[in-house]
Design an enzyme around this catalytic site. Structure first.
Site, PDB file in Angstrom:
ATOM      1  N   ARG A 247       0.660  47.472 -40.804  1.00 41.47           N
ATOM      2  CA  ARG A 247      -0.172  47.501 -39.605  1.00 41.47           C
ATOM      3  C   ARG A 247       0.074  48.804 -38.861  1.00 41.47           C
ATOM      4  NH1 ARG A 247      -0.163  44.286 -33.826  1.00 41.47           N
ATOM      5  NH2 ARG A 247      -2.117  45.207 -33.159  1.00 41.47           N
ATOM      6  N   HIS A 248      -0.957  49.300 -38.176  1.00 48.21           N
ATOM      7  CA  HIS A 248      -0.817  50.540 -37.410  1.00 48.21           C
ATOM      8  C   HIS A 248       0.205  50.393 -36.290  1.00 48.21           C
ATOM      9  CE1 HIS A 248      -2.986  48.843 -33.989  1.00 48.21           C
ATOM     10  NE2 HIS A 248      -3.894  48.393 -34.842  1.00 48.21           N
TER      11      HIS A 248
ATOM     12  N   HIS B 105      -4.840  46.868 -40.085  1.00 52.27           N
ATOM     13  CA  HIS B 105      -4.728  46.258 -38.773  1.00 52.27           C
ATOM     14  C   HIS B 105      -3.845  45.012 -38.845  1.00 52.27           C
ATOM     15  CE1 HIS B 105      -8.093  48.931 -37.601  1.00 52.27           C
ATOM     16  NE2 HIS B 105      -8.449  48.733 -38.867  1.00 52.27           N
TER      17      HIS B 105
END
Length: 669
Positions: free
Chosen positions: A415-416, A600
């Site tokens: 995930r970012h 995400h």
């Protein structure tokens, strides 16, 4: 010589000293309407002028502020000490293994008096009456309570023995009689007194719950308090959810969300929402509007109640308490607006950590503190943005790996890192002047921003990472390098925050110059969250001009132009990401090796679930999952046989850090 003053026959009464005025009198002197002052004092448990004033300020747009809406009160006998801890541990374990049941909705208690309504002007009288009744019966109360465990197919609880129950019922009857003239008639407990452990559960969960109940020993020592609670009547018939992430409204019918607030929502509407949005009412402001379901999480209804008085009664000594009762592993029960606005409950959990968005023109910010001994310093202490400026189109010095790669295949999904908009709220309005020039307002903000078409407005739906976010990604890459994890193929969502995250993971691995990123629009998050329009992502040329290493020859599986259906169902979203993940595995099969996918919060589940044999989740299930996916975390699946995949522990530890409020130097003045 001065003349002697003659005595006055009818002197004007001297104003009462402010310190001798009641809170209500002070409000009236300040010009507040009596009914508003009484409502604020009752809602805040008569904890003083400051807190009640804050409540009035927060509820300025509450449409019920001037309506005659009496609060509902209830009297509970609540355990504290070792027994309370056992019950909390049981509830936590049962919630994790069996899901939500009715007992999770309230604080552990024995009901002494059912809910009754009373006007706000009676609040202090209700408290005074409870004190008098408890103190009058205190000598006849037992020194401890004897409880027996009871289990049936649809109920589990602890029952009080009849002799002790009769004494407590006298207390309840006396209180109901004492306050009968102040309220709608409440009913004293007449049935067997009990403390509920579980009810309203699925029959399929009975055996597991029965085994878990063994962890509660009814003979465990406990002290007991008689407590008077009240609640906003708008809670009745609704579920209470706590706010995990801040939200700045973009449309007039949306509700502003602050971390730590609670919202009242219809439970049946959660599962039936077609677009992931639901109407709710804020506990903090009393305002009603639409909010994203994935920004909230169900909690006990009693977390949103007001505690008016807690009187130690059985098994304890000490003064009665009016202050907040702090219950482990639950948000504070009592209202504290200042604490709510200054601190984030979510920031102390291993979920996505976001700062509050301001409802005024002041920009609230949050930084994250990390233990310096656990971090590797950046090269020459340069900022990551400065490094970006130096890295133009990388020079390739030949292939990094010799294909095919031997051994079992793995897919790592990341995930970012921490994003600017969720951290600083409406940051664009504060950081760009009328000419569109960016100015940094916090050390956690980027020093510079990449050039792109449509800026600054194009950053609204495609924001950059904070400096903490960049650091999170670098730490992930460094940890992977330290434990020998290799990456042979890399694919990334087109969102700027994901490209930045991917770049810094590769930098931490030391391979950024040799491994250009494949931008795959199919990895973008759920389109239903963009009902008002899709982001305009940076072009490949813009990304390369900003210093990112991009593979211009990559032909995406799903093109940007194909991502138009903002009515995409959750099942379609899972299908899209599963298709992308499986196709990437197939196209890299001949080369072998490990694939890195950067996306995400939901990507960790949507790109792995169906490949490991699971079915797509519902929207409600998915949003529950992603609340537990913090910034910069990773998931990993491995191929255990040809075409058969399973989840394995991630290749790196999570990075936990604390949220802190913005520092205002003027507090030193």
């Amino acid at each position: 010589m001065m003349a002697t003053l003659p005595p006055r026959k009818n002197p004007t009464p001297t104003k009462i000293s402010r310190q001798h005025l009641s809170p209500l009198q002070i409000f009236l002197q300040m010009g507040f309407p009596k009914h508003r002052a009484e409502k604020a004092l009752a809602a805040t448990g008569h904890r003083g002028i400051q807190l009640a004033s804050d409540w009035l300020l927060a509820h300025v747009n509450d449409t019920t502020l001037d309506l005659d809406c009496p609060r509902e009160y209830v009297v509970y006998l609540c355990p504290t000490g070792p027994l309370y801890e056992q019950i909390q541990n049981f509830w936590e374990e049962s919630l994790q293994k069996c899901g939500w049941n009715g007992a999770h909705n309230l604080v552990p208690h024995i009901t002494m008096c059912s809910f009754f309504k009373s006007g706000d002007e009676n609040c202090e009288a209700l408290v005074s009456a409870l004190k008098d009744v408890v103190h009058s019966i205190l000598p006849s109360l037992p020194s401890s309570l004897t409880l027996d465990k009871y289990i049936s197919p649809n109920y589990m609880g602890l029952f009080l023995n009849d002799q002790q129950a009769e004494i407590l019922k006298k207390l309840a009857v006396a209180y109901v009689k004492e306050v009968a003239h102040l309220c709608t008639t409440g009913e004293a407990a007449t049935k067997a007194l009990h403390l509920t452990l579980a009810y309203q559960f699925s029959p399929s969960q009975f055996s597991l719950l029965e085994s878990l109940v063994d962890m509660v020993d009814p003979r465990t020592p406990a002290a007991w308090e008689v407590r008077l609670y009240s609640r906003d009547t708008r809670i009745v018939g609704n579920e209470v959810h706590k706010v995990l992430y801040s939200h700045v409204p973009r449309d007039p019918d949306e509700l502003e969300l602050l971390i730590g607030d609670f919202v009242y929502v219809k439970g049946e509407s959660l599962a039936s929402s077609p677009d992931g949005w639901i109407e709710g009412t804020s506990w903090l402001t009393g305002s009603t509007g639409f909010l994203p379901i994935n920004y909230i999480e169900r909690t006990a209804e009693s977390d949103a109640w007001t505690l008016h008085r807690a009187i130690p009664s059985i098994g304890s000594t000490g003064r009665e308490r009016l202050e907040n009762v702090s219950l482990p592993r639950r948000p504070p029960i009592s209202l504290s607006l200042l604490n709510l606005l200054e601190n984030s409950e979510g920031s102390r959990r291993s979920t996505e950590v976001l700062s509050e968005s301001s409802s005024t023109d002041r920009l609230h910010s949050r930084q994250a503190s990390l233990e310096a001994t656990q971090l590797s310093p950046l090269p020459q202490q340069e900022t990551l943005d400065a490094l970006y400026a130096k890295v133009k189109k990388p020079k390739k010095e030949g292939p990094l790996y010799k294909f095919p790669i031997e051994g079992p295949r793995k897919v790592i999904v990341a995930r970012h890192g921490e994003r600017v908009d969720f951290t600083f709220g409406d940051w664009i309005r504060f950081c760009f002047d009328e000419a569109g020039n960016y100015q940094r307002r916090d050390l956690n903000m980027p020093e510079t921003l990449p050039e792109r078409k449509g800026a600054p407005h194009s950053f609204y739906k495609d924001c950059p990472l904070t400096n903490i976010g960049l650091l999170q990604a670098t730490l992930v890459g460094q940890a992977m390098k330290a434990n020998g994890t290799e990456v042979h193929h890399v694919f990334c969502s087109p969102s700027l925050r994901c490209v930045q995250t991917c770049t810094n993971i590769l930098r931490g691995l030391g391979i950024a110059e040799y491994m250009p990123i494949n931008i795959e629009p199919g990895l973008f998050e759920w389109l239903a969250w963009y009902h008002d329009g899709m982001p305009v992502w940076m072009t490949l040329d813009e990304l390369m001009d900003a210093g990112f290493s991009i593979n211009c020859n990559y032909d995406p599986l799903i093109r940007k132009e194909e991502l138009k259906d903002t009515h995409e169902s959750c099942e379609q979203y899972y299908g899209r990401n599963a298709y992308v993940a499986q196709s990437i595995i197939n196209t890299t099969q001949s080369q072998g090796g490990t694939v890195l996918l950067v996306g995400h919060a939901a990507t960790l589940d949507t790109c792995t679930r169906q490949l490991v044999g699971g079915a797509p989740r519902s929207a409600h299930e998915m949003t529950s999952i992603i609340k537990k996916v913090p910034y910069g975390c990773t998931a990993m699946m491995g191929e255990v046989a040809s075409g058969h995949w399973t989840l394995f522990p991630p290749p790196v530890f999570p990075a936990t850090y604390a949220g802190i409020m913005e520092f205002d130097w003027r507090v030193l003045l």
